[in-house]
Design a protein around this motif. Sequence first.
Motif, short mmCIF file in Angstrom:
data_model
loop_
_atom_site.label_atom_id
_atom_site.label_comp_id
_atom_site.label_asym_id
_atom_site.label_seq_id
_atom_site.Cartn_x
_atom_site.Cartn_y
_atom_site.Cartn_z
N HIS A 105 0.82 -1.23 0.00
CA HIS A 105 0.00 0.00 0.00
C HIS A 105 0.85 1.27 0.00
O HIS A 105 0.41 2.32 0.48
CB HIS A 105 -0.99 0.00 1.18
N LYS A 106 2.05 1.19 -0.55
CA LYS A 106 2.91 2.36 -0.72
C LYS A 106 2.76 2.81 -2.17
O LYS A 106 3.65 2.66 -3.01
CB LYS A 106 4.36 2.01 -0.39
N TYR A 107 1.58 3.36 -2.45
CA TYR A 107 1.18 3.62 -3.83
C TYR A 107 2.02 4.69 -4.52
O TYR A 107 2.29 4.58 -5.72
CB TYR A 107 -0.31 3.99 -3.88
N ASP A 108 2.42 5.73 -3.79
CA ASP A 108 3.25 6.77 -4.43
C ASP A 108 4.56 6.18 -4.95
O ASP A 108 4.98 6.46 -6.07
CB ASP A 108 3.53 7.91 -3.44
N ASP A 109 5.22 5.35 -4.11
CA ASP A 109 6.46 4.70 -4.54
C ASP A 109 6.20 3.75 -5.70
O ASP A 109 6.99 3.67 -6.63
CB ASP A 109 7.09 3.93 -3.37
N ALA A 110 5.09 3.03 -5.63
CA ALA A 110 4.75 2.07 -6.69
C ALA A 110 4.61 2.79 -8.03
O ALA A 110 5.16 2.34 -9.05
CB ALA A 110 3.46 1.34 -6.34
N ILE A 111 3.90 3.90 -8.03
CA ILE A 111 3.66 4.62 -9.28
C ILE A 111 4.97 5.12 -9.88
O ILE A 111 5.18 5.06 -11.09
CB ILE A 111 2.65 5.77 -9.05
N HIS A 141 -3.51 -0.31 -11.13
CA HIS A 141 -3.84 -0.96 -9.85
C HIS A 141 -3.45 -0.07 -8.67
O HIS A 141 -4.21 0.08 -7.70
CB HIS A 141 -3.15 -2.33 -9.77
N ALA A 142 -2.28 0.53 -8.76
CA ALA A 142 -1.82 1.43 -7.68
C ALA A 142 -2.73 2.68 -7.61
O ALA A 142 -3.07 3.12 -6.51
CB ALA A 142 -0.37 1.84 -7.91
N LEU A 143 -3.12 3.21 -8.75
CA LEU A 143 -4.00 4.37 -8.76
C LEU A 143 -5.36 4.04 -8.14
O LEU A 143 -5.92 4.84 -7.39
CB LEU A 143 -4.16 4.92 -10.17
N VAL A 144 -5.87 2.86 -8.43
CA VAL A 144 -7.13 2.41 -7.81
C VAL A 144 -6.94 2.31 -6.29
O VAL A 144 -7.80 2.74 -5.52
CB VAL A 144 -7.60 1.07 -8.40
N GLY A 145 -5.80 1.78 -5.87
CA GLY A 145 -5.51 1.67 -4.45
C GLY A 145 -5.49 3.03 -3.76
O GLY A 145 -5.88 3.16 -2.60
N MET A 146 -5.05 4.05 -4.49
CA MET A 146 -5.01 5.41 -3.95
C MET A 146 -6.41 6.03 -3.90
O MET A 146 -6.61 7.07 -3.26
CB MET A 146 -4.10 6.30 -4.81
N GLY A 147 -7.34 5.40 -4.61
CA GLY A 147 -8.69 5.95 -4.64
C GLY A 147 -8.92 6.80 -5.86
O GLY A 147 -9.83 7.56 -5.98
#
Length: 175
Positions: free
Chosen positions: A141-147, A169-175
């Motif tokens: 759930h470290k979406y900024d790093d993932a992106i 997928h990461a963007l969806v996780g961020m909402g």
Amino acid sequence: TKIEVADGIVSIDIPDAAIQEKSEADRLHAKAIQRAKQGDYRKAINIWEQVIELDPANIEARRNLGMAYVELQETDKARENLVEAAVLDPKDAWSFVVLGNILAKENDWGGAERFFMQALELKPEDSWAMNSLGASFTERHKYDDAIVWFEKSIRFNPKFANAYYGRAHALVGMG
């Protein structure tokens, strides 16, 4: 193989049997790749084991053998062959990526990240390693790093669909 040095000249004598074994190993390796592409990993494994018997220094066969074991979820055997490939060729980035993916599946994020970073040190533009880093950050759930990692992967390989999917997928996780 016989190596001699005389009067500053090196001569290498490779027996015909060794050349024939290498040729047979190459033929079998191609056959194993075809079996793996068809999804027959067990048959591919049997063939790659023959390849390694004929050509113990064949890094690609060891790596592919490890990847086939990953497909069959035989993690210990996969790890053993991938480590052997990495020891034989410490500059083989792909072995490190696959080892990192094994550790990621086991939720060993620190170990996985170390292997992905090792792969990137060896091959800085490796979009698979970048994508795997992005996926590991997404799982935590470290979406900024993932992106960041998915976008780097896309920048180096714009046709790499996995990175686009991971970024989405990461963007969806961020909402």
